[in-house]
Motif scaffolding. Structure first.
Motif: not given
Length: 139
Positions: A67, A77, A79, A98
């Motif tokens: 994060k 963000s 992931s 992405i």
């Protein structure tokens, strides 16, 4: 009547014994949590921080969540990456792209997902995220 009562008691005893012998359901466990602090004016990153949290589902399944936060604490963000042992000599790395979707990479190894994380993946990511510089930003 006594025979029926005895039969019910025997069945309940077997059920209770079976529940006690059965293994407990495995819970997800956090095995690693690191913070990469990015000071204002850093050439490598925007100011803020990245939080890496690694979850162990089993010896053969590991999830890593990354994060990114701005300096004001706003989430920028998030992931996910999964390490999963798919055969005796093969490990799958599943990374969130992405653009959306997943990128799959396969590695030949005899390590479990957990052992691969500690011995190979984590050291590589440390170098990648610090771009070969010192670990001064990690906490």
């Amino acid at each position: 009547m006594n025979k029926n009562l005895l039969f019910v008691f025997a069945i309940l005893s077997v059920v209770v014994l079976g529940l006690q012998i059965a293994e407990p359901v495995a819970a997800v466990k956090v095995i690693d949590k690191r913070v990469l602090n990015c000071p204002s004016g850093s050439q490598d990153f925007n100011s803020g921080k990245y939080v890496f949290t690694t979850y162990k589902y089993s010896n053969n399944v590991v999830w890593i969540n990354i994060k990114g936060y701005e300096s004001n604490g706003a989430l920028v963000s998030s992931s996910w990456t999964q390490l999963k042992k798919v055969s005796r000599h093969k490990l799958r790395i599943k990374e969130q792209s992405i653009e959306g979707g997943w990128i799959y990479t396969y590695k030949t190894t005899t390590y479990s997902a957990v052992k691969y994380y500690w011995k190979v993946y984590r050291p590589q990511q440390t170098v990648l995220w610090t771009k070969g510089t010192s670990d001064r930003y990690w906490s």
